[in-house]
Scaffold this motif. Structure first.
Motif, mmCIF file in Angstrom:
data_model
loop_
_atom_site.group_PDB
_atom_site.id
_atom_site.type_symbol
_atom_site.label_atom_id
_atom_site.label_comp_id
_atom_site.label_asym_id
_atom_site.label_seq_id
_atom_site.Cartn_x
_atom_site.Cartn_y
_atom_site.Cartn_z
ATOM 1 N N THR A 108 0.808 -1.303 0.011
ATOM 2 C CA THR A 108 -0.005 -0.004 -0.060
ATOM 3 C C THR A 108 0.899 1.284 0.054
ATOM 4 N N LEU A 109 1.851 1.109 0.811
ATOM 5 C CA LEU A 109 2.772 2.384 0.785
ATOM 6 C C LEU A 109 3.626 2.626 -0.276
ATOM 7 N N VAL A 168 5.177 4.886 10.981
ATOM 8 C CA VAL A 168 4.002 4.132 11.725
ATOM 9 C C VAL A 168 2.958 4.357 10.682
ATOM 10 N N ASN A 169 2.149 2.944 10.379
ATOM 11 C CA ASN A 169 1.277 2.757 9.262
ATOM 12 C C ASN A 169 0.298 1.964 10.119
ATOM 13 N N ARG A 170 -0.952 2.609 9.631
ATOM 14 C CA ARG A 170 -2.295 2.079 10.106
ATOM 15 C C ARG A 170 -2.602 2.351 11.517
ATOM 16 N N LYS A 171 -2.349 3.601 11.803
ATOM 17 C CA LYS A 171 -2.540 4.086 13.048
ATOM 18 C C LYS A 171 -4.122 4.211 13.017
ATOM 19 N N LEU A 187 -10.321 3.855 2.709
ATOM 20 C CA LEU A 187 -9.843 4.479 1.238
ATOM 21 C C LEU A 187 -8.786 3.595 0.596
ATOM 22 N N PHE A 188 -7.835 3.274 1.512
ATOM 23 C CA PHE A 188 -6.780 2.687 1.224
ATOM 24 C C PHE A 188 -7.289 1.267 0.734
ATOM 25 N N ALA A 189 -8.082 0.397 1.331
ATOM 26 C CA ALA A 189 -8.377 -0.896 0.865
ATOM 27 C C ALA A 189 -9.414 -0.723 -0.515
ATOM 28 N N VAL A 239 -4.838 6.268 -3.618
ATOM 29 C CA VAL A 239 -5.827 7.297 -3.025
ATOM 30 C C VAL A 239 -5.668 8.594 -3.857
ATOM 31 N N PHE A 240 -4.540 9.165 -4.680
ATOM 32 C CA PHE A 240 -4.840 10.178 -5.314
ATOM 33 C C PHE A 240 -5.624 9.986 -6.602
#
Length: 209
Positions: free
Chosen positions: A16-17, A139-142, A173-175, A184-185
């Motif tokens: 995702t990142l 830090v991801n998915r906070k 939105l990421f999923a 997402v853009f």
């Protein structure tokens, strides 16, 4: 710059990142190559469900010779993003050796903090052969509006690696964007998710400079 998203713990959001940061770089005017170094082929699967060409070039290179094969290709691009495999292997080591910067995504949980030790060790081993490798935690998915993001940042500081200030929250939105092979853009450019990715991209570039 060659950026690899690395963590030996699966499910932390490397793919995702990778695709979203790559698109953020493209939108900043850079020519970008994304290397899918995960044998599971997640980036390639993402690209295959699109209804149009991705905004960046995608190739598969899931072999332990990335550090030898990639240099001859990178001159055609401003930045290369590597989506690395989720386990300790020769392939992961090769991806690290190919990198100028290793970004380690970590979810805000004690298990992720403990599991980070393996990838930190791999990066330290690689730095013996390539002294200029930089590495940072992201830090991801906070979970938004909770203190756990601050707590995980404090916990990660025990590894003596920088922890980026920009944090990515757990957002539907990421999923949703991944399900249709988009970033997402493309789905919602004015969203909080897009703003967070933009901030993370900027901070990654600042650390490299």
């Amino acid at each position: 710059m060659i950026i690899s998203f690395q963590n030996q713990k699966g499910g932390v959001g490397k793919t995702t990142l990778s695709v979203n940061i790559a698109h953020a770089l493209v939108l900043s005017g850079f020519k970008v190559l994304v290397v899918d170094a995960d044998p599971q082929g997640s980036v390639r699967d993402w690209a295959s469900v699109r209804d149009s060409r991705p905004p960046f070039q995608v190739i598969g290179m899931d072999r332990p010779t990335i550090h030898r094969d990639l240099p001859s290709m990178k001159d055609n691009y401003d930045h290369v993003v590597i989506d690395a495999p989720p386990r300790v292997s020769e392939l992961a080591r090769s991806a690290i050796l190919a990198s100028d910067m290793v970004v380690i995504p970590v979810q805000p949980s004690p298990y992720d903090v403990w599991a980070a030790k393996e990838i930190v060790t791999l990066v330290q081993e690689a730095s013996v052969y390539k002294e200029k490798i930089k590495s940072v935690f992201a830090v991801n998915r906070k979970i938004a509006n909770t203190a756990i993001g601050r707590e995980v940042k404090e916990a990660l500081q025990t590894y003596a690696l920088p922890v980026l200030d920009a944090q990515i929250c757990q957002r539907v939105l990421f999923a949703e964007s991944a399900a249709v092979g988009k970033t997402v853009f493309e789905v919602s450019p004015d969203s909080q998710a897009a703003s967070e990715i933009e901030s993370l991209k900027n901070e990654i570039l600042q650390h490299y400079e």
